[in-house]
Design a protein around this motif. Structure first.
Motif, PDB file in Angstrom:
ATOM      1  N   GLU A  81       0.830  -1.206   0.000  1.00 40.43           N
ATOM      2  CA  GLU A  81       0.000   0.000   0.000  1.00 40.43           C
ATOM      3  C   GLU A  81       0.870   1.264   0.000  1.00 40.43           C
ATOM      4  OE1 GLU A  81      -2.993   0.093  -0.767  1.00 40.43           O
ATOM      5  OE2 GLU A  81      -3.988  -1.709  -0.063  1.00 40.43           O
ATOM      6  N   HIS A  82       1.990   1.232   0.717  1.00 40.13           N
ATOM      7  CA  HIS A  82       2.919   2.374   0.667  1.00 40.13           C
ATOM      8  C   HIS A  82       3.360   2.622  -0.778  1.00 40.13           C
ATOM      9  CE1 HIS A  82       3.343   3.093   4.912  1.00 40.13           C
ATOM     10  NE2 HIS A  82       4.048   2.002   5.183  1.00 40.13           N
ATOM     11  N   ALA A  83       3.747   1.549  -1.457  1.00 38.21           N
ATOM     12  CA  ALA A  83       4.204   1.664  -2.849  1.00 38.21           C
ATOM     13  C   ALA A  83       3.079   2.152  -3.758  1.00 38.21           C
ATOM     14  CB  ALA A  83       4.746   0.324  -3.336  1.00 38.21           C
ATOM     15  N   ALA A  84       1.846   1.688  -3.506  1.00 40.23           N
ATOM     16  CA  ALA A  84       0.708   2.112  -4.328  1.00 40.23           C
ATOM     17  C   ALA A  84       0.431   3.604  -4.166  1.00 40.23           C
ATOM     18  CB  ALA A  84      -0.537   1.303  -3.961  1.00 40.23           C
ATOM     19  N   VAL A  85       0.513   4.099  -2.938  1.00 39.60           N
ATOM     20  CA  VAL A  85       0.308   5.531  -2.702  1.00 39.60           C
ATOM     21  C   VAL A  85       1.346   6.336  -3.481  1.00 39.60           C
ATOM     22  CG1 VAL A  85       0.424   7.349  -0.941  1.00 39.60           C
ATOM     23  CG2 VAL A  85      -0.858   5.253  -0.477  1.00 39.60           C
ATOM     24  N   TYR A  86       2.595   5.898  -3.428  1.00 33.87           N
ATOM     25  CA  TYR A  86       3.670   6.575  -4.164  1.00 33.87           C
ATOM     26  C   TYR A  86       3.370   6.568  -5.671  1.00 33.87           C
ATOM     27  CZ  TYR A  86       8.270   7.573  -6.092  1.00 33.87           C
ATOM     28  OH  TYR A  86       9.311   8.122  -6.805  1.00 33.87           O
ATOM     29  N   ALA A  87       3.039   5.383  -6.195  1.00 36.77           N
ATOM     30  CA  ALA A  87       2.806   5.256  -7.640  1.00 36.77           C
ATOM     31  C   ALA A  87       1.608   6.094  -8.088  1.00 36.77           C
ATOM     32  CB  ALA A  87       2.600   3.788  -8.003  1.00 36.77           C
TER      33      ALA A  87
ATOM     34  N   VAL B 170      -0.102  -1.432 -10.811  1.00 38.77           N
ATOM     35  CA  VAL B 170      -0.105  -1.227  -9.359  1.00 38.77           C
ATOM     36  C   VAL B 170      -1.266  -1.993  -8.734  1.00 38.77           C
ATOM     37  CG1 VAL B 170      -0.573   0.488  -7.558  1.00 38.77           C
ATOM     38  CG2 VAL B 170       1.142   0.955  -9.317  1.00 38.77           C
ATOM     39  N   GLU B 171      -2.443  -1.858  -9.290  1.00 39.78           N
ATOM     40  CA  GLU B 171      -3.605  -2.550  -8.738  1.00 39.78           C
ATOM     41  C   GLU B 171      -3.424  -4.064  -8.792  1.00 39.78           C
ATOM     42  OE1 GLU B 171      -5.706  -1.177  -6.935  1.00 39.78           O
ATOM     43  OE2 GLU B 171      -5.549   0.916  -7.525  1.00 39.78           O
ATOM     44  N   GLU B 172      -2.914  -4.558  -9.893  1.00 43.72           N
ATOM     45  CA  GLU B 172      -2.690  -6.004 -10.007  1.00 43.72           C
ATOM     46  C   GLU B 172      -1.684  -6.484  -8.965  1.00 43.72           C
ATOM     47  OE1 GLU B 172      -1.539  -6.315 -14.102  1.00 43.72           O
ATOM     48  OE2 GLU B 172      -3.623  -6.251 -14.803  1.00 43.72           O
ATOM     49  N   ARG B 173      -0.630  -5.713  -8.742  1.00 45.17           N
ATOM     50  CA  ARG B 173       0.383  -6.106  -7.755  1.00 45.17           C
ATOM     51  C   ARG B 173      -0.142  -6.016  -6.324  1.00 45.17           C
ATOM     52  NH1 ARG B 173       6.054  -3.717 -10.251  1.00 45.17           N
ATOM     53  NH2 ARG B 173       6.162  -5.215 -11.962  1.00 45.17           N
ATOM     54  N   VAL B 174      -0.962  -5.017  -6.043  1.00 47.80           N
ATOM     55  CA  VAL B 174      -1.533  -4.903  -4.701  1.00 47.80           C
ATOM     56  C   VAL B 174      -2.486  -6.074  -4.445  1.00 47.80           C
ATOM     57  CG1 VAL B 174      -3.076  -3.533  -3.237  1.00 47.80           C
ATOM     58  CG2 VAL B 174      -1.202  -2.419  -4.449  1.00 47.80           C
ATOM     59  N   VAL B 175      -3.292  -6.415  -5.437  1.00 46.73           N
ATOM     60  CA  VAL B 175      -4.190  -7.561  -5.284  1.00 46.73           C
ATOM     61  C   VAL B 175      -3.377  -8.819  -4.983  1.00 46.73           C
ATOM     62  CG1 VAL B 175      -5.797  -9.083  -6.508  1.00 46.73           C
ATOM     63  CG2 VAL B 175      -6.086  -6.609  -6.651  1.00 46.73           C
TER      64      VAL B 175
ATOM     65  N   PRO C  46       5.805  -1.297   9.064  1.00 51.10           N
ATOM     66  CA  PRO C  46       6.914  -0.848   8.228  1.00 51.10           C
ATOM     67  C   PRO C  46       6.655   0.565   7.717  1.00 51.10           C
ATOM     68  CG  PRO C  46       5.630  -2.526   7.086  1.00 51.10           C
ATOM     69  CD  PRO C  46       5.070  -2.404   8.462  1.00 51.10           C
ATOM     70  N   GLU C  47       7.711   1.353   7.681  1.00 57.42           N
ATOM     71  CA  GLU C  47       7.604   2.727   7.188  1.00 57.42           C
ATOM     72  C   GLU C  47       7.750   2.746   5.667  1.00 57.42           C
ATOM     73  OE1 GLU C  47       6.755   5.360   8.961  1.00 57.42           O
ATOM     74  OE2 GLU C  47       6.596   4.077  10.730  1.00 57.42           O
ATOM     75  N   PRO C  48       7.203   3.757   5.038  1.00 57.06           N
ATOM     76  CA  PRO C  48       7.366   3.851   3.583  1.00 57.06           C
ATOM     77  C   PRO C  48       8.795   4.211   3.213  1.00 57.06           C
ATOM     78  CG  PRO C  48       6.248   5.794   4.428  1.00 57.06           C
ATOM     79  CD  PRO C  48       6.398   4.847   5.587  1.00 57.06           C
ATOM     80  N   ALA C  49       9.186   3.804   2.027  1.00 51.88           N
ATOM     81  CA  ALA C  49      10.492   4.194   1.490  1.00 51.88           C
ATOM     82  C   ALA C  49      10.366   5.636   0.978  1.00 51.88           C
ATOM     83  CB  ALA C  49      10.884   3.267   0.353  1.00 51.88           C
ATOM     84  N   PRO C  50      11.489   6.352   0.901  1.00 52.58           N
ATOM     85  CA  PRO C  50      11.417   7.721   0.366  1.00 52.58           C
ATOM     86  C   PRO C  50      10.959   7.747  -1.093  1.00 52.58           C
ATOM     87  CG  PRO C  50      13.599   7.250   1.291  1.00 52.58           C
ATOM     88  CD  PRO C  50      12.810   5.988   1.346  1.00 52.58           C
ATOM     89  N   THR C  51      11.363   6.739  -1.856  1.00 53.32           N
ATOM     90  CA  THR C  51      10.939   6.603  -3.251  1.00 53.32           C
ATOM     91  C   THR C  51      10.819   5.109  -3.560  1.00 53.32           C
ATOM     92  OG1 THR C  51      13.189   6.503  -4.145  1.00 53.32           O
ATOM     93  CG2 THR C  51      12.168   8.690  -4.000  1.00 53.32           C
ATOM     94  N   TYR C  52      10.153   4.822  -4.651  1.00 56.62           N
ATOM     95  CA  TYR C  52       9.998   3.441  -5.103  1.00 56.62           C
ATOM     96  C   TYR C  52      10.379   3.382  -6.579  1.00 56.62           C
ATOM     97  CZ  TYR C  52       7.484   2.521  -0.794  1.00 56.62           C
ATOM     98  OH  TYR C  52       7.159   2.378   0.535  1.00 56.62           O
ATOM     99  N   PRO C  53      11.109   2.346  -6.986  1.00 61.68           N
ATOM    100  CA  PRO C  53      11.442   2.239  -8.411  1.00 61.68           C
ATOM    101  C   PRO C  53      10.187   1.905  -9.215  1.00 61.68           C
ATOM    102  CG  PRO C  53      12.211   0.293  -7.214  1.00 61.68           C
ATOM    103  CD  PRO C  53      11.665   1.250  -6.199  1.00 61.68           C
TER     104      PRO C  53
ATOM    105  N   ALA D 290      -8.022   5.889  -1.874  1.00 59.18           N
ATOM    106  CA  ALA D 290      -8.382   4.539  -1.413  1.00 59.18           C
ATOM    107  C   ALA D 290      -7.165   3.822  -0.827  1.00 59.18           C
ATOM    108  CB  ALA D 290      -8.969   3.730  -2.569  1.00 59.18           C
ATOM    109  N   HIS D 291      -6.034   3.914  -1.511  1.00 62.23           N
ATOM    110  CA  HIS D 291      -4.823   3.251  -1.006  1.00 62.23           C
ATOM    111  C   HIS D 291      -4.297   3.940   0.252  1.00 62.23           C
ATOM    112  CE1 HIS D 291      -4.344   0.148  -3.970  1.00 62.23           C
ATOM    113  NE2 HIS D 291      -4.646   1.030  -4.910  1.00 62.23           N
ATOM    114  N   ARG D 292      -4.421   5.235   0.325  1.00 58.36           N
ATOM    115  CA  ARG D 292      -3.993   5.950   1.529  1.00 58.36           C
ATOM    116  C   ARG D 292      -4.853   5.540   2.721  1.00 58.36           C
ATOM    117  NH1 ARG D 292      -4.067  12.285   1.252  1.00 58.36           N
ATOM    118  NH2 ARG D 292      -6.231  11.718   1.089  1.00 58.36           N
TER     119      ARG D 292
END
Length: 155
Positions: free
Chosen positions: A12-18, A85-90, A60-67, A40-42
């Motif tokens: 979810e952290h990565a989804a918010v970033y993306a 992103v949605e497919e990976r979160v699912v 776990p804390e979010p990373a500053p950035t995500y590749p 929704a992800h937030r």
């Protein structure tokens, strides 16, 4: 990380970033959809953080950035990223969906349903079931069932 709640929180952290990137590369109705996905992800992220703390864990804390999996140059790339992103979160919620705790299974099922719906909204096509290889959707069955020969019956 072996904790399924921590894994989905990280997703979810990565989804918010993306979705921040998606929102920056869209406009109009697509920007509205990106904002809804971001929100929704937030909200899910915040709920997961609170749940982990409530259960005595350390979220776990979010990373500053995500590749990102590819460069997002325009709306078309943004739509592709949002779908991915949605497919990976699912997929990230699959393990939680098998948890012993029924409330966690419900949370996972709801999150997976919402993510699949958002993915379909971005790209209305049905791919592989989350976690399954894409070649499984080529029309071939997951399990090949051979007919069992029936012995001839003599009168």
């Amino acid at each position: 990380m072996n904790d399924p709640l921590g894994k989905v929180l990280s997703a979810e952290h990565a989804a918010v970033y993306a979705y921040g990137v998606v929102g920056a590369r869209t406009k109009g109705a697509l920007r509205t959809r990106a904002t809804a996905g971001f929100d929704a992800h937030r909200a899910r992220r915040d709920r997961l953080r609170a749940l982990i703390v409530q259960r005595g864990g350390t979220p776990p804390e979010p990373a500053p950035t995500y590749p990102l999996p590819f460069e997002v140059k325009d709306q078309s790339d943004a739509v592709r990223l949002a779908t991915l992103v949605e497919e990976r979160v699912v997929t990230a919620y699959l393990e939680l969906a098998a948890d012993e705790d029924a409330s966690l299974r419900r949370l996972a099922a709801q999150a997976m349903q919402e993510g699949a719906t958002r993915a379909y909204g971005w790209h209305p096509a049905v791919g592989a079931f989350p976690g399954m290889p894409a070649e499984r959707t080529s029309g071939s069955p997951l399990v090949k069932i051979e007919p069992t020969p029936v012995p001839a019956v003599s009168p």
